[in-house]
Design a protein around this motif. Structure first.
Motif, PDB file in Angstrom:
ATOM      1  N   HIS A 258     -25.124  -7.159   9.219  1.00 33.07           N
ATOM      2  CA  HIS A 258     -24.008  -6.099   9.216  1.00 33.07           C
ATOM      3  C   HIS A 258     -24.809  -5.443  10.365  1.00 33.07           C
ATOM      4  CE1 HIS A 258     -22.409  -7.225   5.386  1.00 33.07           C
ATOM      5  NE2 HIS A 258     -23.364  -7.275   4.657  1.00 33.07           N
ATOM      6  N   HIS A 259     -23.506  -4.925  10.821  1.00 35.15           N
ATOM      7  CA  HIS A 259     -23.975  -3.402  11.859  1.00 35.15           C
ATOM      8  C   HIS A 259     -24.426  -3.534  12.680  1.00 35.15           C
ATOM      9  CE1 HIS A 259     -20.510  -2.757   9.815  1.00 35.15           C
ATOM     10  NE2 HIS A 259     -20.624  -2.336   7.871  1.00 35.15           N
ATOM     11  N   LEU A 260     -25.221  -4.523  13.616  1.00 36.76           N
ATOM     12  CA  LEU A 260     -26.416  -5.522  14.567  1.00 36.76           C
ATOM     13  C   LEU A 260     -26.324  -4.797  15.754  1.00 36.76           C
ATOM     14  CD1 LEU A 260     -28.840  -7.249  13.467  1.00 36.76           C
ATOM     15  CD2 LEU A 260     -27.771  -9.276  15.666  1.00 36.76           C
ATOM     16  N   ARG A 261     -26.943  -4.010  15.766  1.00 32.29           N
ATOM     17  CA  ARG A 261     -26.881  -3.177  17.353  1.00 32.29           C
ATOM     18  C   ARG A 261     -27.736  -4.378  17.755  1.00 32.29           C
ATOM     19  NH1 ARG A 261     -29.308   2.504  14.870  1.00 32.29           N
ATOM     20  NH2 ARG A 261     -30.316   0.408  14.349  1.00 32.29           N
ATOM     21  N   VAL A 262     -27.061  -4.268  19.397  1.00 32.63           N
ATOM     22  CA  VAL A 262     -27.916  -5.222  20.686  1.00 32.63           C
ATOM     23  C   VAL A 262     -28.002  -4.470  21.730  1.00 32.63           C
ATOM     24  CG1 VAL A 262     -28.459  -7.700  21.565  1.00 32.63           C
ATOM     25  CG2 VAL A 262     -27.399  -7.495  19.215  1.00 32.63           C
ATOM     26  N   ALA A 263     -29.407  -4.444  22.074  1.00 28.43           N
ATOM     27  CA  ALA A 263     -29.364  -3.699  23.477  1.00 28.43           C
ATOM     28  C   ALA A 263     -30.076  -5.162  24.348  1.00 28.43           C
ATOM     29  CB  ALA A 263     -30.694  -2.458  23.703  1.00 28.43           C
ATOM     30  N   ARG A 372     -32.234   3.708  17.860  1.00 33.35           N
ATOM     31  CA  ARG A 372     -31.047   3.083  18.481  1.00 33.35           C
ATOM     32  C   ARG A 372     -30.361   1.447  18.162  1.00 33.35           C
ATOM     33  NH1 ARG A 372     -32.957   6.516  20.838  1.00 33.35           N
ATOM     34  NH2 ARG A 372     -33.064   4.748  23.194  1.00 33.35           N
ATOM     35  N   TYR A 373     -31.401   0.772  18.008  1.00 34.23           N
ATOM     36  CA  TYR A 373     -30.717  -0.899  18.293  1.00 34.23           C
ATOM     37  C   TYR A 373     -32.056  -1.302  17.359  1.00 34.23           C
ATOM     38  CZ  TYR A 373     -28.919   1.037  22.684  1.00 34.23           C
ATOM     39  OH  TYR A 373     -28.433   1.864  23.281  1.00 34.23           O
ATOM     40  N   ASP A 374     -31.235  -2.357  16.782  1.00 38.28           N
ATOM     41  CA  ASP A 374     -31.439  -3.555  16.209  1.00 38.28           C
ATOM     42  C   ASP A 374     -32.857  -4.866  16.801  1.00 38.28           C
ATOM     43  OD1 ASP A 374     -31.045  -2.128  13.364  1.00 38.28           O
ATOM     44  OD2 ASP A 374     -29.236  -3.506  14.496  1.00 38.28           O
ATOM     45  N   LEU A 375     -32.287  -4.434  17.931  1.00 37.16           N
ATOM     46  CA  LEU A 375     -32.620  -6.389  19.047  1.00 37.16           C
ATOM     47  C   LEU A 375     -32.374  -6.234  20.124  1.00 37.16           C
ATOM     48  CD1 LEU A 375     -30.228  -9.361  17.021  1.00 37.16           C
ATOM     49  CD2 LEU A 375     -33.562  -8.753  16.871  1.00 37.16           C
ATOM     50  N   GLY A 432     -37.568  -7.745  18.322  1.00 39.83           N
ATOM     51  CA  GLY A 432     -36.844  -7.398  17.188  1.00 39.83           C
ATOM     52  C   GLY A 432     -37.642  -6.091  16.981  1.00 39.83           C
ATOM     53  N   ARG A 433     -37.720  -5.109  16.107  1.00 37.92           N
ATOM     54  CA  ARG A 433     -38.470  -3.504  16.019  1.00 37.92           C
ATOM     55  C   ARG A 433     -39.581  -4.066  15.344  1.00 37.92           C
ATOM     56  NH1 ARG A 433     -34.775  -2.780  12.926  1.00 37.92           N
ATOM     57  NH2 ARG A 433     -33.453  -1.282  13.869  1.00 37.92           N
ATOM     58  N   ALA A 443     -30.855 -13.805  12.981  1.00 40.86           N
ATOM     59  CA  ALA A 443     -30.126 -13.311  14.464  1.00 40.86           C
ATOM     60  C   ALA A 443     -30.154 -14.933  14.644  1.00 40.86           C
ATOM     61  CB  ALA A 443     -30.284 -12.533  14.750  1.00 40.86           C
ATOM     62  N   SER A 444     -31.214 -14.752  15.033  1.00 38.77           N
ATOM     63  CA  SER A 444     -31.352 -16.770  16.207  1.00 38.77           C
ATOM     64  C   SER A 444     -31.171 -17.208  15.087  1.00 38.77           C
ATOM     65  CB  SER A 444     -33.512 -17.074  15.606  1.00 38.77           C
ATOM     66  OG  SER A 444     -33.369 -15.850  16.443  1.00 38.77           O
TER      67      SER A 444
END
Length: 478
Positions: A258-263, A372-375, A432-433, A443-444
């Motif tokens: 849900h709501h994945l934040r990707v840089a 601020r980011y998940d990945l 990832g963190r 995600a993969s």
């Protein structure tokens, strides 16, 4: 039914459960395929045929009795030759390890695989003490890329990557001290996962101890997650190991993201740009993540250059320490490793402590970034798989886009992102963190479900190359 060497571990286990295939049939087919490909590919430095068949027969009996030990019971898994194995020698790809010194007990991950009923059948090639990102050594010769035999499969887990890509077992154990799982996975079109530092117990830790991670290499993320469930179990021999995490990584793949934040970071803020085809694949992949509901924005993680500088110090310092431990045998080391040794011996006394202190500062900055980011999505390496003989140690001097994850212990994966115009694979990296291995795997998996995987390399083995034949003196117990 698909050919056996095309099947994933998950598919094979399904056949074992319904008795439409047996572990013995799978191992026999694998050994025959290895015999056909060994000379051209050179992915293995040792193959234990007799033991593999004994293990497969024991697994077959367990499946018939309804007493399988795990979801990998009877699955062939190859082991990189810097991980200890009770029944096979461990030479770290080096002439400096004499026969008298090469018998090591099972490393923690290997022991867990045996406990789970997996078939440990062979040791895969690596460069001298896993020190570089191609797989060639004075001991074993040159390992080739299954997609094009004139190219490298990367390193240092190049034999493991080549084996999985060529259908020589669905799973392999690799190690990663600066990119050694992810770069060969990218060059060979498979999935490679470097867990968080300490997530998979590791002993002995080898030449580059504070940077080395053990992780799975596979064609599917689901298979890699199954392997993680087993190899992440505790072992008291690793003082650096994390507390046991009972997460079922395979089951977690089915939970929604849900709501994945990707840089999205095309160059990680460095002045080294990836090849145009890699940049294009990265943009396509970002759009795929967006179509899956992720929020993607351009952003570079901080301190990556600082981590590269730290990596250069620690890598050469560990090389010097290694050479000192080998004594007179150090003269047999690969020339590129000797150069690292000399660089390490020139370091000022305070330099290593300074690097470790700076690593903590870098980690703080990156931890803040991951609030601020998940990945992070970025390239694995700036180039496509180079031709054999191209000197990757000089250009660039180290892996560029991968070592920051080792310095900071971050979970990171290499995913297949499609073929280049020349037919070779393109890989992309998801990072990832700290300690969030599950999100990287989830995600993969979602990305692979949307795009597919490269499958098994078949056609190049009829191609004749102008490169000299391997110098490997293949060893076999049967």
């Amino acid at each position: 039914m698909s050919p056996l060497h095309h099947m994933s571990a998950t598919e094979l286990v399904g056949h074992f459960a319904t008795r439409t295939l047996s572990p013995v049939e799978v191992v026999q087919a694998l050994l025959a395929r290895h015999e056909a490909l060994a000379k051209e590919l050179n992915a293995f430095c040792f193959m234990n045929r007799e033991s593999a068949l004994l293990q497969a027969r024991a697994s077959e009996a367990r499946w018939r009795a309804g007493k399988a030990l795990s979801t990998l019971d009877g699955i062939p898994v190859s082991i990189k030759d810097n991980l200890g194995t009770d029944d096979m020698p461990t030479r770290f790809g080096s002439l400096a390890v004499s026969p008298e010194r090469m018998q090591l007990p099972d490393s923690p991950a290997v022991r867990r695989l045996r406990d789970a009923g997996a078939v440990i059948f062979g040791k895969t090639t690596l460069p001298d003490f896993a020190h570089k990102i191609t797989t060639d050594s004075p001991l074993n010769g040159t390992t080739r890329n299954p997609w094009n035999l004139a190219h490298t499969p990367g390193g240092s887990s190049g034999g493991a990557a080549a084996a999985v890509a060529a259908g020589l077992g669905p799973l392999a154990l690799g190690t990663d001290g600066g990119g050694s799982i992810r770069i060969p996975a990218a060059f060979s079109g498979i999935y490679g996962f470097k867990p968080s530092f300490g997530r998979v117990p590791h002993h002995p830790r080898g030449a580059f101890a504070l940077l080395s991670h053990v992780g799975p290499m596979a064609r599917t993320v689901e298979d890699a997650a199954s392997l993680m469930n087993i190899i992440s179990r505790p072992d008291p021999r690793d003082w650096y190991a994390l507390p046991y995490d009972p997460t079922d990584y395979r089951a977690a793949l089915r939970t929604p993201l849900h709501h994945l934040r990707v840089a999205l970071s095309p160059s990680l803020g460095l002045d080294r740009q990836a090849a145009p085809e890699i940049q294009a694949a990265l943009k396509r992949s970002a759009r795929i993540l967006e179509s899956m509901g992720a929020h993607v924005e351009l952003a570079d993680p901080p301190a990556v250059l600082q981590c590269l500088q730290i990596h250069g110090v620690l890598w050469s310092a560990f090389a010097a320490r290694l050479a000192d431990s080998l004594g007179d045998a150090a003269h047999t080391l690969d020339a590129s490793l000797k150069a690292l040794v000399e660089a390490g011996r020139q370091l000022p006394p305070h330099c290593i402590l300074d690097a470790l202190a700076r690593r903590g500062d870098a980690g703080r900055e990156v931890n803040e970034f991951f609030t601020r980011y998940d990945l992070v999505m970025c390239p694995v390496h700036p180039t496509l798989p180079p031709a054999l003989g191209e000197d990757l140690q000089l250009n660039p001097p180290y892996p560029v886009y991968t070592p920051w994850c080792n310095q900071l212990g971050l979970p990171a994966a290499s995913l297949y992102a499609g073929p280049a115009d020349n037919g070779l694979p393109i890989g992309l990296q998801l990072v990832g963190r700290q300690y969030d291995d599950s999100t990287v795997l989830k995600a993969s998996h979602a990305f692979q479900q949307a795009t597919g995987h490269a499958g098994v390399a078949e056609h190049p083995f009829s191609v004749k190359t102008s490169q000299p034949a391997s110098t490997q003196r293949h060893r076999d117990t049967a």
